[in-house]
Design a protein around this motif. Structure first.
Motif, PDB file in Angstrom:
ATOM      1  N   VAL A 141       0.840  -1.195   0.000  1.00  0.00           N
ATOM      2  CA  VAL A 141       0.000   0.000   0.000  1.00  0.00           C
ATOM      3  C   VAL A 141       0.873   1.243   0.000  1.00  0.00           C
ATOM      4  O   VAL A 141       0.685   2.167  -0.801  1.00  0.00           O
ATOM      5  CB  VAL A 141      -0.928  -0.015   1.229  1.00  0.00           C
ATOM      6  CG1 VAL A 141      -1.777   1.230   1.246  1.00  0.00           C
ATOM      7  CG2 VAL A 141      -1.802  -1.241   1.214  1.00  0.00           C
ATOM      8  N   SER A 142       1.872   1.247   0.905  1.00  0.00           N
ATOM      9  CA  SER A 142       2.730   2.424   0.975  1.00  0.00           C
ATOM     10  C   SER A 142       3.569   2.539  -0.289  1.00  0.00           C
ATOM     11  O   SER A 142       3.857   3.639  -0.751  1.00  0.00           O
ATOM     12  CB  SER A 142       3.617   2.350   2.206  1.00  0.00           C
ATOM     13  OG  SER A 142       4.399   1.188   2.164  1.00  0.00           O
TER      14      SER A 142
ATOM     15  N   LEU B 252     -10.351 -10.807   7.249  1.00  0.00           N
ATOM     16  CA  LEU B 252     -10.965  -9.487   7.093  1.00  0.00           C
ATOM     17  C   LEU B 252      -9.890  -8.441   6.863  1.00  0.00           C
ATOM     18  O   LEU B 252     -10.007  -7.592   5.967  1.00  0.00           O
ATOM     19  CB  LEU B 252     -11.760  -9.137   8.349  1.00  0.00           C
ATOM     20  CG  LEU B 252     -13.162  -9.726   8.443  1.00  0.00           C
ATOM     21  CD1 LEU B 252     -13.836  -9.245   9.700  1.00  0.00           C
ATOM     22  CD2 LEU B 252     -13.977  -9.316   7.234  1.00  0.00           C
ATOM     23  N   ALA B 253      -8.834  -8.511   7.669  1.00  0.00           N
ATOM     24  CA  ALA B 253      -7.744  -7.543   7.515  1.00  0.00           C
ATOM     25  C   ALA B 253      -7.098  -7.686   6.140  1.00  0.00           C
ATOM     26  O   ALA B 253      -6.788  -6.696   5.477  1.00  0.00           O
ATOM     27  CB  ALA B 253      -6.700  -7.757   8.602  1.00  0.00           C
ATOM     28  N   ARG B 258      -6.238  -5.704   0.664  1.00  0.00           N
ATOM     29  CA  ARG B 258      -6.346  -5.889  -0.781  1.00  0.00           C
ATOM     30  C   ARG B 258      -7.181  -4.798  -1.421  1.00  0.00           C
ATOM     31  O   ARG B 258      -6.868  -4.302  -2.496  1.00  0.00           O
ATOM     32  CB  ARG B 258      -6.956  -7.254  -1.072  1.00  0.00           C
ATOM     33  CG  ARG B 258      -5.982  -8.196  -1.734  1.00  0.00           C
ATOM     34  CD  ARG B 258      -6.626  -9.498  -2.038  1.00  0.00           C
ATOM     35  NE  ARG B 258      -6.655 -10.382  -0.902  1.00  0.00           N
ATOM     36  CZ  ARG B 258      -7.694 -11.128  -0.568  1.00  0.00           C
ATOM     37  NH1 ARG B 258      -8.792 -11.098  -1.283  1.00  0.00           N
ATOM     38  NH2 ARG B 258      -7.646 -11.910   0.469  1.00  0.00           N
ATOM     39  N   GLU B 259      -8.238  -4.413  -0.704  1.00  0.00           N
ATOM     40  CA  GLU B 259      -9.087  -3.359  -1.263  1.00  0.00           C
ATOM     41  C   GLU B 259      -8.313  -2.059  -1.373  1.00  0.00           C
ATOM     42  O   GLU B 259      -8.429  -1.331  -2.360  1.00  0.00           O
ATOM     43  CB  GLU B 259     -10.315  -3.168  -0.386  1.00  0.00           C
ATOM     44  CG  GLU B 259     -11.402  -4.171  -0.733  1.00  0.00           C
ATOM     45  CD  GLU B 259     -12.529  -4.129   0.271  1.00  0.00           C
ATOM     46  OE1 GLU B 259     -12.592  -3.180   1.075  1.00  0.00           O
ATOM     47  OE2 GLU B 259     -13.341  -5.077   0.253  1.00  0.00           O
ATOM     48  N   ALA B 263      -7.528   0.011  -4.743  1.00  0.00           N
ATOM     49  CA  ALA B 263      -7.878   1.407  -4.960  1.00  0.00           C
ATOM     50  C   ALA B 263      -6.673   2.183  -5.485  1.00  0.00           C
ATOM     51  O   ALA B 263      -6.776   2.968  -6.445  1.00  0.00           O
ATOM     52  CB  ALA B 263      -8.376   2.021  -3.655  1.00  0.00           C
ATOM     53  N   ARG B 264      -5.524   1.948  -4.872  1.00  0.00           N
ATOM     54  CA  ARG B 264      -4.310   2.623  -5.323  1.00  0.00           C
ATOM     55  C   ARG B 264      -3.986   2.239  -6.761  1.00  0.00           C
ATOM     56  O   ARG B 264      -3.574   3.074  -7.569  1.00  0.00           O
ATOM     57  CB  ARG B 264      -3.144   2.237  -4.422  1.00  0.00           C
ATOM     58  CG  ARG B 264      -3.289   2.716  -3.026  1.00  0.00           C
ATOM     59  CD  ARG B 264      -2.561   4.019  -2.810  1.00  0.00           C
ATOM     60  NE  ARG B 264      -3.169   4.794  -1.747  1.00  0.00           N
ATOM     61  CZ  ARG B 264      -3.091   4.478  -0.469  1.00  0.00           C
ATOM     62  NH1 ARG B 264      -2.413   3.443  -0.100  1.00  0.00           N
ATOM     63  NH2 ARG B 264      -3.673   5.222   0.439  1.00  0.00           N
ATOM     64  N   MET B 265      -4.185   0.953  -7.023  1.00  0.00           N
ATOM     65  CA  MET B 265      -3.907   0.467  -8.374  1.00  0.00           C
ATOM     66  C   MET B 265      -4.775   1.192  -9.384  1.00  0.00           C
ATOM     67  O   MET B 265      -4.321   1.548 -10.469  1.00  0.00           O
ATOM     68  CB  MET B 265      -4.206  -1.034  -8.458  1.00  0.00           C
ATOM     69  CG  MET B 265      -3.061  -1.914  -8.081  1.00  0.00           C
ATOM     70  SD  MET B 265      -1.722  -1.766  -9.206  1.00  0.00           S
ATOM     71  CE  MET B 265      -0.966  -3.327  -8.982  1.00  0.00           C
TER      72      MET B 265
END
Lengths: 168, 450
Positions: A141-142, B252-253, B258-259, B263-265
């Motif tokens: 993510v980072s 869940l984490a 992944r979500e 989103a970044r992707m």
């Protein structure tokens, strides 16, 4: 877009200041030295324009400060270093290639899912190497955030530089 | 899944606002119909209620805070205004609450109906308008069964749904306490129907169970559709498991992570040209290992190779198709970053070549540059900055003549470009050569003159 132009202006200001600083000590410079100085100052200005908020800008600043201790000689050697690096990478890639081949011979049936995962992993590694300070990004993510920021700032940099260079 | 269905279904009558008695009574009618479906051995205390004509029963169940009726009932039972309060004070609370209250009331009323039937028959005279309203309702429920849960999509109801479960538990406790107190009082007063009522209270949990099950059955179809919307709207539960997904904290984490990455992707995809996800996706490429030769994607040095491979692939498949799939998007991003870095390198080289000295006329630029970076007047300004010596020295003609010497420096430039491995179109290379050479010559000539 307002933000983008602001970023550009910030970058231009800082870059010009950096150029002033760079140019003062040495009057005579070869074209390569000049180029390196310009690039270094541009990168630094970009990093400072982001105000050190992101990993990559901090990494750039840290690298520059490390380099500035050894004066311009390191900068001059940058091209050689890169060549050396690429050789190393080539060797390593051949190794990996061999390992991959062996793995394939061991288990012919590679699940497509795991294959895709491996591809993604490889690419993230490459991306980590490309983005300065990418090694400090522990999770994806980072890394993605860093990459986004880096791309945007690179674009601003390029726009400004193109403005200056293609002006005549 | 069942639990969420229960909350949805149970919260609907609660969410009905006091200003909408029609909806409220409609809900109660629905509940009564469901209660009828409960096996009779559990609903022993309801039999009396069920024997009544439907509008009357509903009128009894329908909870309108009637000023005339409440004191009458209070006088009857001998307890001061206990009964209507739970529903009023906790009227906006959650599922469990309204149903026990309803059942309790029903039990009481049924007892009353059994003992004082003339009283109940006299009640409608006070609220004839209410009765009319109630009479009109069953036709509606029959003709329009879908309207049994009209408020589920209402955001207010969902907000009420989102209250933490701790609160809910607290309220349940409170309600139980209140009921206990009421029963104690009843026992203290020695009412004859105490035993019945107590029995009904013990059966209540069973009844509740059935009730919930039935409601869940009825609402499971709708809540399936709405669960996805809920997952987006809920503020405090960020991730929600859909049907068939794991619900332990790890997965869940993982799903949340992944979500985020996705989103970044998506952002990156929008940013980087060449991977537009709106067009046809090529999901199969990164799933099929045979698409990639094994050596192409191993390391950073072979990115160029993989790039070639990609381009070949894309050309082979369909040029109009664009890229999806994580690996290919990452490839595109890598290529883009590399090209940007190369561009920076190239531009710095070009600037170094163009300018004889590193610092351009800084003061002039700094003086003007506020807000002019984006504008068209920048080129003029910069050109004046770049070549400040021309009008002064008047050696533009000399500069023109120096073009002839370009051929001398050509090999040197070629070598440098090999080192730097610039990837640029040819015409830009040409301009680059000419401008850079002229600049360097110019600078050297200036030095000579000095």
């Amino acid at each position: 877009m307002q933000n983008f132009s602001q970023l550009k202006q910030e970058f231009l200001k800082k870059w010009l200041k950096g150029l002033k600083i760079c140019s003062s000590p040495s009057k005579k410079m070869g074209i390569l030295e000049r180029k390196n100085a310009i690039k270094l100052s541009a990168d630094l200005a970009m990093a400072f324009a982001r105000k050190g908020r992101t990993y990559w800008s901090r990494a750039v600043i840290a690298k520059a400060s490390r380099n500035s201790n050894n004066d311009m000689t390191l900068i001059k050697n940058a091209s050689k270093q890169r060549f050396f690096q690429s050789k190393k990478i080539m060797k390593r890639s051949q190794n990996v290639h061999r390992v991959l081949l062996r793995n394939k011979s061991l288990s012919r049936k590679v699940l497509p899912n795991s294959m895709a995962k491996r591809l993604v992993k490889k690419r993230t590694q490459v991306l980590k190497r490309l983005v300065p300070g990418g090694d400090q990004c522990l999770d994806e993510v980072s890394l993605m955030r860093e990459t986004l920021d880096y791309i945007i700032s690179l674009r601003a940099q390029i726009d400004v530089m193109r403005c200056l260079a293609g002006a005549k | 899944m069942e639990s969420s269905g229960v909350t949805l279904a149970g919260s609907t009558p609660v969410g009905a606002q006091p200003g909408e008695p029609g909806l409220d009574s409609l809900q109660f009618g629905e509940e009564i119909q469901r209660l009828m479906a409960v096996p009779p051995e559990n609903a022993s205390s309801f039999t009396a209620l069920l024997e009544l004509p439907a509008p009357q029963a509903m009128e009894l169940l329908h909870h309108a805070p009637d000023p005339d009726r409440v004191p009458a009932m209070a006088n009857l039972s001998g307890e001061p205004l206990h009964k209507p309060y739970p529903h009023q004070t906790f009227g906006s609370s959650l599922t469990f609450l309204s149903d026990p209250a309803l059942i309790e009331r029903a039990a009481k009323y049924s007892v009353f109906a059994g003992e004082h039937s003339p009283e109940t028959s006299s009640v409608p005279s006070n609220s004839s308008a209410n009765l009319e309203k109630v009479k009109s309702e069953p036709a509606e429920t029959d003709s329009n069964p879908n309207s049994s849960q009209p408020l589920v999509s209402d955001p207010s109801v969902e907000e009420k749904n989102q209250r933490p479960s701790a609160k809910r538990k607290e309220r349940e406790k409170k309600v139980r306490k209140l009921k206990q107190r009421g029963i104690d009082r009843l026992g203290f007063l020695g009412f004859p129907f105490l035993a019945k009522f107590d029995k009904s209270r013990f059966q209540k949990s069973e009844i509740d169970h059935h009730f919930c099950k039935i409601q869940a059955k009825a609402s499971s179809k709708k809540s399936k559709n709405e669960s996805s919307q809920d997952a987006q709207k809920l503020p405090y539960v960020h991730v929600r498991a859909r049907r068939g997904q794991a619900t332990d904290s790890h997965s869940l984490a993982e799903r949340a992570r992944r979500e985020k990455i996705n989103a970044r992707m998506k952002l990156l995809q929008e940013l980087v040209p060449g991977c537009n996800k709106d067009k046809m996706p090529l999901n199969k490429i990164d799933e099929d290992p045979s698409f990639f030769p094994s050596g192409t994607t191993n390391d950073g040095s072979s990115v160029l190779k993989s790039q070639e491979c990609n381009s070949v692939l894309l050309c082979d498949l369909d040029p109009s198709r664009s890229i999806s799939g994580t690996a290919l998007v990452l490839d595109e991003i890598i290529n883009h970053v590399q090209s940007l870095q190369r561009q920076v390198e190239f531009l710095s080289m070009r600037l170094a070549a163009v300018n004889p000295r590193i610092d351009f006329n800084l003061d002039s630029i700094l003086a003007i540059d506020n807000g002019s970076v984006m504008d068209g007047n920048l080129p003029n300004m910069v050109s004046s900055v770049m070549w400040p010596e021309f009008p002064i020295n008047g050696n533009r003609q000399q500069f023109q003549q120096q073009w002839h010497f370009d051929s001398l420096h050509q090999p040197l430039w070629g070598r440098e470009e090999d080192n730097q491995t610039f990837v640029t179109p040819e015409n830009s290379l040409l301009t680059y050569d000419s401008s850079a050479n002229s600049a360097s010559l110019h600078s050297s000539q200036l030095k000579m003159e000095l």
